[in-house]
Design a protein around this motif. Structure first.
Motif, PDB file in Angstrom:
ATOM      1  N   ASP A 124      -3.567 -47.419 -22.807  1.00 11.87           N
ATOM      2  CA  ASP A 124      -4.104 -46.305 -22.372  1.00 11.87           C
ATOM      3  C   ASP A 124      -3.363 -45.581 -21.386  1.00 11.87           C
ATOM      4  O   ASP A 124      -3.506 -44.181 -20.954  1.00 11.87           O
ATOM      5  N   LEU A 125      -2.521 -46.181 -20.545  1.00 15.29           N
ATOM      6  CA  LEU A 125      -1.485 -45.855 -19.478  1.00 15.29           C
ATOM      7  C   LEU A 125      -2.339 -44.845 -18.527  1.00 15.29           C
ATOM      8  O   LEU A 125      -2.019 -43.690 -18.253  1.00 15.29           O
ATOM      9  N   ALA A 126      -3.300 -45.426 -18.224  1.00 14.23           N
ATOM     10  CA  ALA A 126      -4.240 -44.985 -17.335  1.00 14.23           C
ATOM     11  C   ALA A 126      -3.761 -44.039 -15.897  1.00 14.23           C
ATOM     12  O   ALA A 126      -4.237 -43.158 -15.674  1.00 14.23           O
ATOM     13  N   ARG A 127      -2.749 -44.859 -15.504  1.00 14.68           N
ATOM     14  CA  ARG A 127      -2.334 -44.396 -14.320  1.00 14.68           C
ATOM     15  C   ARG A 127      -0.869 -43.573 -14.474  1.00 14.68           C
ATOM     16  O   ARG A 127      -0.334 -43.230 -13.449  1.00 14.68           O
ATOM     17  N   VAL A 128      -0.412 -43.500 -15.701  1.00 19.98           N
ATOM     18  CA  VAL A 128       0.923 -42.711 -15.748  1.00 19.98           C
ATOM     19  C   VAL A 128       0.642 -41.093 -15.788  1.00 19.98           C
ATOM     20  O   VAL A 128      -0.249 -40.488 -16.592  1.00 19.98           O
ATOM     21  N   ALA A 129       1.336 -40.397 -15.100  1.00 22.90           N
ATOM     22  CA  ALA A 129       1.152 -39.122 -14.976  1.00 22.90           C
ATOM     23  C   ALA A 129       1.881 -38.308 -16.077  1.00 22.90           C
ATOM     24  O   ALA A 129       1.455 -37.228 -16.426  1.00 22.90           O
ATOM     25  N   ASP A 130       2.996 -38.900 -16.558  1.00 20.80           N
ATOM     26  CA  ASP A 130       3.985 -38.027 -17.409  1.00 20.80           C
ATOM     27  C   ASP A 130       4.819 -39.315 -17.932  1.00 20.80           C
ATOM     28  O   ASP A 130       5.298 -40.009 -17.588  1.00 20.80           O
ATOM     29  N   ILE A 131       5.138 -39.127 -19.398  1.00 24.70           N
ATOM     30  CA  ILE A 131       6.140 -39.756 -19.896  1.00 24.70           C
ATOM     31  C   ILE A 131       7.455 -38.580 -20.411  1.00 24.70           C
ATOM     32  O   ILE A 131       6.906 -37.607 -20.980  1.00 24.70           O
ATOM     33  N   ILE A 132       8.577 -39.049 -20.052  1.00 26.17           N
ATOM     34  CA  ILE A 132       9.549 -38.327 -20.025  1.00 26.17           C
ATOM     35  C   ILE A 132      10.817 -38.580 -20.909  1.00 26.17           C
ATOM     36  O   ILE A 132      11.194 -39.797 -20.815  1.00 26.17           O
ATOM     37  N   GLU A 133      11.092 -37.870 -21.655  1.00 22.18           N
ATOM     38  CA  GLU A 133      12.318 -38.190 -22.649  1.00 22.18           C
ATOM     39  C   GLU A 133      13.543 -38.034 -21.826  1.00 22.18           C
ATOM     40  O   GLU A 133      13.930 -37.019 -21.317  1.00 22.18           O
ATOM     41  N   ILE A 134      14.419 -39.235 -21.705  1.00 21.15           N
ATOM     42  CA  ILE A 134      15.505 -39.190 -20.894  1.00 21.15           C
ATOM     43  C   ILE A 134      16.569 -38.344 -21.009  1.00 21.15           C
ATOM     44  O   ILE A 134      17.325 -37.867 -20.374  1.00 21.15           O
ATOM     45  N   THR A 135      16.618 -37.849 -22.570  1.00 16.86           N
ATOM     46  CA  THR A 135      17.834 -36.925 -22.741  1.00 16.86           C
ATOM     47  C   THR A 135      17.415 -35.535 -22.435  1.00 16.86           C
ATOM     48  O   THR A 135      18.066 -34.583 -22.620  1.00 16.86           O
ATOM     49  N   ASP A 136      16.165 -35.365 -21.990  1.00 12.61           N
ATOM     50  CA  ASP A 136      15.523 -33.946 -21.511  1.00 12.61           C
ATOM     51  C   ASP A 136      15.284 -33.891 -19.914  1.00 12.61           C
ATOM     52  O   ASP A 136      14.327 -33.195 -19.630  1.00 12.61           O
ATOM     53  N   LEU A 137      16.218 -34.251 -19.366  1.00  7.35           N
ATOM     54  CA  LEU A 137      16.107 -34.265 -17.726  1.00  7.35           C
ATOM     55  C   LEU A 137      16.343 -32.637 -17.184  1.00  7.35           C
ATOM     56  O   LEU A 137      15.647 -32.594 -16.270  1.00  7.35           O
ATOM     57  N   ASP A 138      17.069 -32.134 -18.078  1.00  5.87           N
ATOM     58  CA  ASP A 138      17.103 -30.570 -17.415  1.00  5.87           C
ATOM     59  C   ASP A 138      15.686 -29.911 -17.315  1.00  5.87           C
ATOM     60  O   ASP A 138      15.434 -29.208 -16.528  1.00  5.87           O
ATOM     61  N   ALA A 139      14.789 -30.239 -18.203  1.00  2.00           N
ATOM     62  CA  ALA A 139      13.480 -29.740 -18.102  1.00  2.00           C
ATOM     63  C   ALA A 139      12.711 -30.381 -17.009  1.00  2.00           C
ATOM     64  O   ALA A 139      11.747 -29.668 -16.674  1.00  2.00           O
TER      65      ALA A 139
END
Length: 507
Positions: A124-139
């Protein structure tokens, strides 16, 4: 000495300026731009909830974006937690949950898989604030005018802060997180670079994965220290590697023995100009003397590499021993060299006899994450790390590994712990008992062989070798999956019930 990764990054930008830090395809990233991207990405992490001391998991193959994503963790005062790009969602979810990671960076779709969906299905990734796509670091990046705060955060990082947690499986099958401080990550990279004579004009092809200490510390950090240009490789392709060596005039190519064996046996190698190669550092498996000789031999018989050395390291100490430039082919192939500056090695046995290898010094890990008992078992009161490997030291101090106290084997340069594979297979319907051992393999060094006792030993049983392998592939990274399966009526055990794996290996 620059003693934190943020200061090392800033120093590299000042020293090497517009020189290329990374080349990936048509993308060329100078040191100054690397610094700028890392600052902006670190500020983006902070905006998404990362505080100093927070953990960030990076689950992706080698790329420039991996470098930016990882260095930004340190710049934001966080702790980097790299995981194997070939891990399953279940394996990564375990690391994410145990570290309490704030952010997870993912290469969704790598190797045709669905990493984000697999990760969410496993936890459930309870403590994860965000999952980020590594190819979209500009965002993720924050505009340049808003970076004053993050520079202050970077300045506040201490040499003794935990820089990274690299997970390594234990013989119980559960992974353990080896913690290293900034001063250790930088110090061991500097020792390696100095012994190898790495310089700013070098072009370094990084085949070793960044999630491994060899790719991260002996790759990324060495590049920042020396100004060498790194060429990250996401997946090893023989023809593409040879073409890149030729066109980019690659001079450094560290890697597992399988890399060089593949190059030497490659069709069309003699049609390529690989003469730019000057330094190769290998290890992680038994290295045949003839391989070292062929690596050093001029083309067309060999690769013509000027300096070929071997080394010994582990996640808990990164690099502990290393051969030197003037060592003979016999010494390089049959030993792991002498202790590097800042490290000591000794054998827990009378002089001249084989015994457990103990290591002590600046680069031994701080300890295992949230596991003081395992830490105390690994590092004794005098600071000696008990490696679990059996070896000898010659009069010159050269280390020769002769056996393993543990059952770990090395497949294609990666450590595999049979207990983890056995625990996975114990959940397969139809398996009554199982033992996994490493067996020799010409290309990979060693591969796994599973000895399986069926619950139904009759001829109509539905459990097949193919089913065993398929079950493992769903739950384990590919290098951990057994390549051979043998069904047996029972496993040999001693009086205490321990499986006699030596007997299995000799069968």
């Amino acid at each position: 000495m620059t003693d934190t990764i943020p200061r090392l990054l800033r120093d590299a930008a000042d020293r090497f300026g517009g020189a290329p830090a990374y080349v990936e395809g048509d993308r060329v990233l100078p040191f100054t731009q690397l610094h700028d991207l890392v600052r902006a990405t670190a500020a983006g992490y902070r905006a998404r909830g990362l505080e100093p001391g927070g953990r960030v998991v990076v689950w992706a193959p080698n790329s420039i974006n991996w470098v930016v994503a990882a260095l930004a963790v340190s710049y934001a005062g966080g702790t980097l937690v790299p995981v194997n790009s070939r891990y399953t969602g279940h394996e990564v979810a375990d690391v994410v949950d145990r570290t309490g990671a704030t952010l997870v960076l993912v290469a969704d779709g790598f190797l045709g898989r669905t990493q984000v969906a697999d990760l969410r299905a496993a936890s459930d990734l309870a403590r994860v604030a965000d999952i980020i796509e590594i190819t979209d670091l500009d965002a993720v990046a924050v505009p340049a005018g808003d970076l004053g705060v993050i520079d202050g955060v970077a300045d506040a990082v201490s040499p003794d802060d935990v820089a990274d947690i690299l997970f390594t499986s234990g013989t119980t099958g559960r992974s353990k997180g080896a913690m290293s401080a900034h001063r250790q990550t930088i110090g061991v990279a500097m020792a390696w670079a100095e012994l190898g004579g790495v310089r700013s004009e070098d072009r370094y092809l990084v085949v070793n994965p960044f999630f491994h200490s060899f790719g991260y510390k002996i790759g990324i950090v060495v590049g920042l220290l020396t100004g060498a240009t790194l060429y990250p490789v996401a997946t090893f392709d023989l023809d593409e590697t040879m073409a890149l060596i030729e066109t980019a005039q690659i001079s450094l190519l560290p890697g597992a023995p399988t890399i060089y064996q593949s190059l030497l046996n490659a069709p069309g190698r003699t049609d390529r100009d690989l003469s730019s190669l000057r330094l190769a550092v290998t290890g992680a498996a038994v290295v045949p003397v003839v391989l070292i000789e062929r690596m050093r031999a001029p083309a067309p018989e060999g690769l013509g590499i000027d300096q070929v050395v071997t080394a010994f390291g582990m996640t808990e100490a990164v690099v502990a021993t290393m051969c030197r430039e003037d060592d003979s082919a016999e010494t390089v192939a049959t030993t792991c060299g002498r202790a590097i500056p800042g490290m000591e090695a000794r054998i827990d046995a009378p002089d001249g006899e084989a015994g457990e290898l103990l290591l002590r010094g600046d680069y031994v890990m701080l300890g295992y994450l949230d596991d003081p008992a395992a830490t105390a078992e690994a590092i004794d009161a005098d600071g000696w790390l008990h490696t679990g490997d059996v070896g000898t030291l010659d009069e010159a101090g050269n280390l020769r590994i002769t056996d393993r106290l543990k059952d770990m084997y090395i497949s294609g340069g990666f450590n595999v712990y049979p207990a983890e594979v056995e625990q996975a297979l114990a959940r397969l319907d139809g398996v009554a008992d199982v033992a996994v051992v490493g067996v020799p393999d010409e290309r990979m060094g060693e591969v796994g062989k599973a000895y399986v006792v069926r619950t139904d030993p009759g001829p109509t049983t539905g459990l097949t070798a193919e089913a065993v392998v398929a079950f493992c592939k769903e739950r384990l990274a590919n290098f951990k999956v057994p390549r051979h399966v043998e069904f047996v009526d029972g496993l040999p055990r001693n009086l205490s019930g321990k499986v006699l794996k030596t007997q299995l290996r000799s069968s």
